[in-house]
Design a protein around this motif. Structure first.
Motif, mmCIF file in Angstrom:
data_model
loop_
_atom_site.group_PDB
_atom_site.id
_atom_site.type_symbol
_atom_site.label_atom_id
_atom_site.label_comp_id
_atom_site.label_asym_id
_atom_site.label_seq_id
_atom_site.Cartn_x
_atom_site.Cartn_y
_atom_site.Cartn_z
ATOM 1 N N TYR A 221 50.867 49.697 39.380
ATOM 2 C CA TYR A 221 51.971 48.740 39.534
ATOM 3 C C TYR A 221 52.927 48.689 38.348
ATOM 4 O O TYR A 221 53.999 48.093 38.444
ATOM 5 C CB TYR A 221 51.426 47.333 39.783
ATOM 6 N N GLY A 222 52.516 49.238 37.228
ATOM 7 C CA GLY A 222 53.416 49.287 36.082
ATOM 8 C C GLY A 222 53.373 48.082 35.173
ATOM 9 O O GLY A 222 54.092 48.031 34.180
ATOM 10 N N GLY A 223 52.557 47.073 35.500
ATOM 11 C CA GLY A 223 52.493 45.914 34.616
ATOM 12 C C GLY A 223 52.122 44.638 35.326
ATOM 13 O O GLY A 223 51.328 44.654 36.268
ATOM 14 N N ASP A 224 52.713 43.519 34.889
ATOM 15 C CA ASP A 224 52.376 42.193 35.413
ATOM 16 C C ASP A 224 52.516 42.147 36.937
ATOM 17 O O ASP A 224 53.403 42.781 37.509
ATOM 18 C CB ASP A 224 53.292 41.124 34.810
ATOM 19 N N TYR A 225 51.646 41.368 37.557
ATOM 20 C CA TYR A 225 51.646 41.291 39.016
ATOM 21 C C TYR A 225 51.184 39.915 39.457
ATOM 22 O O TYR A 225 50.564 39.176 38.684
ATOM 23 C CB TYR A 225 50.697 42.360 39.589
#
Length: 343
Positions: A221-225
């Motif tokens: 996802y590439g980071g914060d979620y």
């Protein structure tokens, strides 16, 4: 009776009336509610069961029925159809519904990691080079349109494939999902714990793109979620704000209890059927998910933007909707009040 005593009694009576009025004003407008969920026994929704079994809903004056479905898409359908008041489900659905001009809002966060993984036989995994290998595969998900389906679509999009490049099969979140992969009815399976840990324990299966870990979350996802939330229609929030606040109060307490509890305390609290006769394996799965729980229910715009970025790769409704205002998809005001009440 002295004038001073009369005055004191009058003040006391006024304060009592004011307190009663305030309590009545803050009481849930609707005490009996139904919360739909797609896979209640999943760790993804653990705070919901904690709130139920710790009596937090009852403390807030609520009588809660939890309706369990095979996947999040079906839980959403129950709310839209009117058979459920709200959903314990994936935040992704709020963005999808906003794109369809059917506004719903997330009001409290349960899980900040998506906690999913792609499972397949070890033999297949040894030859697996990336999502491009999945073209033409039969892939199991909890239910078509659910967050597990979106997870698979995201993997495909990152490798230049379309959702239609695989065949999606709904297999639920329990023994049926395990059996479908074991019997060879699927090429791969996207699911969550405790299903993933059950598969891993057999020694026959490998899990890839594991978003139970920080590395997996970053890779996928590439980071914060934002993952598991409680979401509700805008109309319901306007009509029953005290009921919504009561639910959020209970969920924030559950988030905070999990953050402080030992893994064994959590295992002991859960019903026997969640553990499938093997509490130690259940605990093993729990330990793999502990890092992903929200500590206080708060949501962030940064995480919302990342979810939006993911969905814009493959969800037709989101891709065609133009720029969406993500501030309409979640509301932290109830969480802030809950944290003030239960610091």
């Amino acid at each position: 009776m002295s004038i001073a005593r009369i005055a004191r009694n009058a003040i006391a009576l006024a304060l009592a009336i004011a307190a009663a009025t305030l309590a009545w004003a803050q009481a849930p407008e609707k005490k009996k509610i139904t919360i739909a969920v797609g896979g209640k026994s999943l760790f993804y929704y653990l705070p919901l069961t904690v709130a139920e079994r710790k009596g937090y809903f009852k403390d807030e004056g609520l009588e809660v029925e939890i309706a369990d479905f095979a996947g999040g898409a079906r839980a959403l359908q129950a709310m839209v159809g009117g058979s459920a008041d709200m959903v314990s489900g994936a935040y992704e659905h709020t963005i999808n519904m906003a794109a369809k001009k059917q506004p719903i809002k997330a009001v409290v966060l349960q899980m900040k990691f998506s906690a999913m993984a792609l499972a397949m036989s070890k033999e297949r995994a040894a030859k697996f080079k990336g999502a491009k290998d999945m073209k033409g595969w039969k892939v199991g998900v909890t239910a078509p349109g659910s967050s597990t389906n979106m997870y698979a679509n995201n993997l495909l999009a990152k490798d230049g494939l379309k959702p239609t490049d695989i065949s999606v099969v709904g297999v639920g979140t329990g023994a049926g999902a395990v059996a479908a992969l074991e019997k060879g009815e699927l090429d791969a399976l996207v699911n969550l714990d405790p299903v993933l840990t059950q598969l891993e324990s057999t020694g026959k299966f490998a899990t890839l793109f594991d978003t139970r870990t920080e590395k997996g979350m970053k890779d996928v996802y590439g980071g914060d979620y934002m993952a598991a939330v409680i979401y509700i229609t805008d109309e319901y929030i306007r009509k029953y704000p005290n009921t919504v606040q009561a639910v959020v109060n209970a969920m924030v307490r559950a988030d905070k209890w999990i953050a402080k509890a030992s893994p064994q305390q959590i295992v002991d609290l859960m019903p026997a059927e969640y553990k499938s006769g093997n509490p130690s394996l259940y605990k093993e799965g729990l330990l793999k998910n502990m890092i992903g729980f929200s500590e206080n229910g708060e949501m962030s715009m940064k995480a919302a933007e990342n979810v939006y970025k993911v969905l814009r790769q493959f969800e037709p409704s989101v891709m065609n909707a133009g720029k969406l205002d993500l501030a309409t998809t979640f509301d932290n005001s109830f969480v802030k009040k809950a944290n003030a009440k239960y610091p």
